[in-house]
Design a protein around this motif. Sequence first.
Motif, PDB file in Angstrom:
ATOM      1  N   LEU A   1       0.819  -1.218   0.000  1.00 16.63           N
ATOM      2  CA  LEU A   1       0.000   0.000   0.000  1.00 16.63           C
ATOM      3  C   LEU A   1       0.848   1.260   0.000  1.00 16.63           C
ATOM      4  CD1 LEU A   1      -2.722   1.433   0.238  1.00 16.63           C
ATOM      5  CD2 LEU A   1      -2.580   1.120   2.723  1.00 16.63           C
ATOM      6  N   TRP A   2       1.838   1.335   0.908  1.00 18.78           N
ATOM      7  CA  TRP A   2       2.604   2.586   0.961  1.00 18.78           C
ATOM      8  C   TRP A   2       3.436   2.770  -0.309  1.00 18.78           C
ATOM      9  CZ3 TRP A   2       5.683  -0.384   4.928  1.00 18.78           C
ATOM     10  CH2 TRP A   2       6.997  -0.642   4.524  1.00 18.78           C
ATOM     11  N   SER A   3       3.866   1.666  -0.930  1.00 15.13           N
ATOM     12  CA  SER A   3       4.653   1.785  -2.153  1.00 15.13           C
ATOM     13  C   SER A   3       3.810   2.344  -3.298  1.00 15.13           C
ATOM     14  CB  SER A   3       5.228   0.419  -2.536  1.00 15.13           C
ATOM     15  OG  SER A   3       6.061  -0.078  -1.497  1.00 15.13           O
ATOM     16  N   ALA A   4       2.539   1.949  -3.338  1.00 25.65           N
ATOM     17  CA  ALA A   4       1.639   2.505  -4.350  1.00 25.65           C
ATOM     18  C   ALA A   4       1.434   4.002  -4.131  1.00 25.65           C
ATOM     19  CB  ALA A   4       0.299   1.768  -4.306  1.00 25.65           C
ATOM     20  N   ILE A   5       1.324   4.408  -2.869  1.00 25.40           N
ATOM     21  CA  ILE A   5       1.162   5.839  -2.563  1.00 25.40           C
ATOM     22  C   ILE A   5       2.371   6.632  -3.033  1.00 25.40           C
ATOM     23  CG2 ILE A   5       1.034   7.504  -0.660  1.00 25.40           C
ATOM     24  CD1 ILE A   5      -0.690   5.438   0.841  1.00 25.40           C
ATOM     25  N   VAL A   6       3.569   6.072  -2.856  1.00 29.02           N
ATOM     26  CA  VAL A   6       4.788   6.754  -3.310  1.00 29.02           C
ATOM     27  C   VAL A   6       4.758   6.964  -4.820  1.00 29.02           C
ATOM     28  CG1 VAL A   6       7.283   6.512  -3.556  1.00 29.02           C
ATOM     29  CG2 VAL A   6       6.208   6.016  -1.373  1.00 29.02           C
ATOM     30  N   CYS A   7       4.290   5.966  -5.558  1.00 32.59           N
ATOM     31  CA  CYS A   7       4.165   6.130  -7.013  1.00 32.59           C
ATOM     32  C   CYS A   7       3.265   7.318  -7.346  1.00 32.59           C
ATOM     33  CB  CYS A   7       3.607   4.857  -7.643  1.00 32.59           C
ATOM     34  SG  CYS A   7       4.738   3.454  -7.639  1.00 32.59           S
TER      35      CYS A   7
ATOM     36  N   ARG B   1      10.627  15.820 -14.489  1.00 30.63           N
ATOM     37  CA  ARG B   1      11.829  16.100 -13.744  1.00 30.63           C
ATOM     38  C   ARG B   1      12.264  14.864 -12.953  1.00 30.63           C
ATOM     39  NH1 ARG B   1      13.785  21.117 -12.644  1.00 30.63           N
ATOM     40  NH2 ARG B   1      15.573  19.809 -12.102  1.00 30.63           N
ATOM     41  N   GLY B   2      13.500  14.891 -12.454  1.00 33.58           N
ATOM     42  CA  GLY B   2      14.076  13.731 -11.786  1.00 33.58           C
ATOM     43  C   GLY B   2      13.322  13.292 -10.541  1.00 33.58           C
ATOM     44  N   TRP B   3      12.748  14.239  -9.788  1.00 34.07           N
ATOM     45  CA  TRP B   3      12.067  13.862  -8.541  1.00 34.07           C
ATOM     46  C   TRP B   3      10.855  12.971  -8.809  1.00 34.07           C
ATOM     47  CZ3 TRP B   3       7.031  15.441  -7.412  1.00 34.07           C
ATOM     48  CH2 TRP B   3       6.488  16.452  -8.205  1.00 34.07           C
ATOM     49  N   LYS B   4      10.185  13.176  -9.955  1.00 30.13           N
ATOM     50  CA  LYS B   4       9.039  12.331 -10.289  1.00 30.13           C
ATOM     51  C   LYS B   4       9.486  10.908 -10.622  1.00 30.13           C
ATOM     52  CE  LYS B   4       5.990  16.022 -11.864  1.00 30.13           C
ATOM     53  NZ  LYS B   4       5.041  16.482 -12.895  1.00 30.13           N
TER      54      LYS B   4
ATOM     55  N   ILE C   1      10.067   5.002  -9.508  1.00 32.17           N
ATOM     56  CA  ILE C   1      10.970   3.848  -9.458  1.00 32.17           C
ATOM     57  C   ILE C   1      10.995   3.238  -8.060  1.00 32.17           C
ATOM     58  CG2 ILE C   1      13.385   3.144  -9.620  1.00 32.17           C
ATOM     59  CD1 ILE C   1      13.671   5.236 -11.895  1.00 32.17           C
ATOM     60  N   GLU C   2      11.143   4.078  -7.040  1.00 33.32           N
ATOM     61  CA  GLU C   2      11.214   3.541  -5.683  1.00 33.32           C
ATOM     62  C   GLU C   2       9.880   2.945  -5.246  1.00 33.32           C
ATOM     63  OE1 GLU C   2      14.827   6.378  -3.967  1.00 33.32           O
ATOM     64  OE2 GLU C   2      12.812   6.604  -3.163  1.00 33.32           O
ATOM     65  N   GLY C   3       8.775   3.522  -5.692  1.00 35.90           N
ATOM     66  CA  GLY C   3       7.467   2.963  -5.364  1.00 35.90           C
ATOM     67  C   GLY C   3       7.251   1.597  -5.985  1.00 35.90           C
TER      68      GLY C   3
END
Length: 490
Positions: free
Chosen positions: A126-132, A210-213, A218-220
Amino acid sequence: MEKEHREQVETIEALSRTSSRHSSSTTPVPADLTPEELEIQKKLVRKLDYRLMIWAFFAYWVNGLDRNNMPNAYTNGMKEELELESSAYNWAITMFFIGYVILQIPANMIITKVRPSIMLPAVVTLWSAIVCFMALVSNHSSLYGLRILLGFSEAPFYPGMVFLLGNWYTRQELGTRTAFFVAGSQFSGAFSGLISGAIAETLDGAHGMRGWKWLFIIEGLIGVVIGVVGFFLIPDYPHNTRFIQGEERKLAVKRLERQGKKVIATGLNLNTLRNVCTTPYIYLFILIFTCMQLGMGILQQFAIILRESGYDSSFSNYMTVPVWCLAAVVIVAQGWLSDRYGERHWHIQAGALWTLIFYVLLVAVNAGDVPIPLLYVCVYMVVPVLGISPIMMTWNNEIHQCDPETRALAIAMVNSIGNLAPNFINVAAWTVTQAPAFRIGKIVTTATTGVMMILCLIVYYLEKKKILLPKAQQRIETESVNEKKEAEEV
């Protein structure tokens, strides 16, 4: 279900009665295992290490990636695109902990009643999806909202994992395993630096983003994969897990019962609240954890210090990699030593004293605006402050080991409340406009490290003198029923 539960309880009762013949009523002493049991124990611990510990390491690794990626995002274009000024950035960090604190205590009480093999992988997914989805934010309000949701979803994980580890490993094993688990978060700092630097060089601007997106996407996605794998790997509790059966299950229960740990939860009651809220330990551990969190500020701000000192974004992020790799190794070594030699208190004091020496240098030299070479030396030398957390949480686990509910509530309260104050204090102490000197932040860090040492000494004294130690809950309901029947027969 009732029949299965009665059988589990009868097994626990039989082992408890066997244990009582080999130990005193107040301090259970583990009996020697037979050669056959020693072989079974090797297989059991190996199986737990390969499945539970490896997944826990990578899950906390991705937890660190997703929780602490704001500095990396800040240096990869988020500052300019979202116009993140000092207060806006710091509040975005703090919003996470508002959600984190609100849900953590109830979540860790729930975990005593549900299957960790479902709950823990679910929250990772769940939290990984939120990060995406954070890659879609376009203003401060949406960023704050998703950071709060991220806090909600991550809240059950850390205390839930610490609680689960305490349900499988003995005192002689728990410190090392907790440290190995926590080391996953430190490796995430190294990986986050690598991926942030690579994105700054290769993906910044790709496909109009931009890179932050790209960092969030990727991390999500990495976290989603790890979360799904967890459904097939981690166990529940010794008395009802899927992949540990027969003699291994009996020994898993026996190992913990011999050390005075209850393995079947009986429900939150007044005795649980008394154990936690009317003894001094929980308040002291909360203060210790708060001081420890404040004491790691310089490590969290290292990339921003380098960036504001004139280095480019990719270099600033890459330079955090070896620091976090060293931290992971040091943390595991500290945990192993605390298991090997015992006395958690002295291992915390040693790490804190070593760290304090270099914090004093960071404050005293050139009014805090230290030369870059000295900054590097001090940042590398203060990493033992990170190893205090797993040792302290293991100590907390041991002091509150009398029953599952007491342990679960104590772990959650320390981690949630102990995380709250530091993140409000850091809004003022580590204001990004004060970079690269960050003098106020360095003073706060130095002072709280000294206070932490005093608090640990108080806990050590109280424990040694057995002052107001938590007591075991009333025995499980079936025991009371059996005793009542025996009394009526007499």
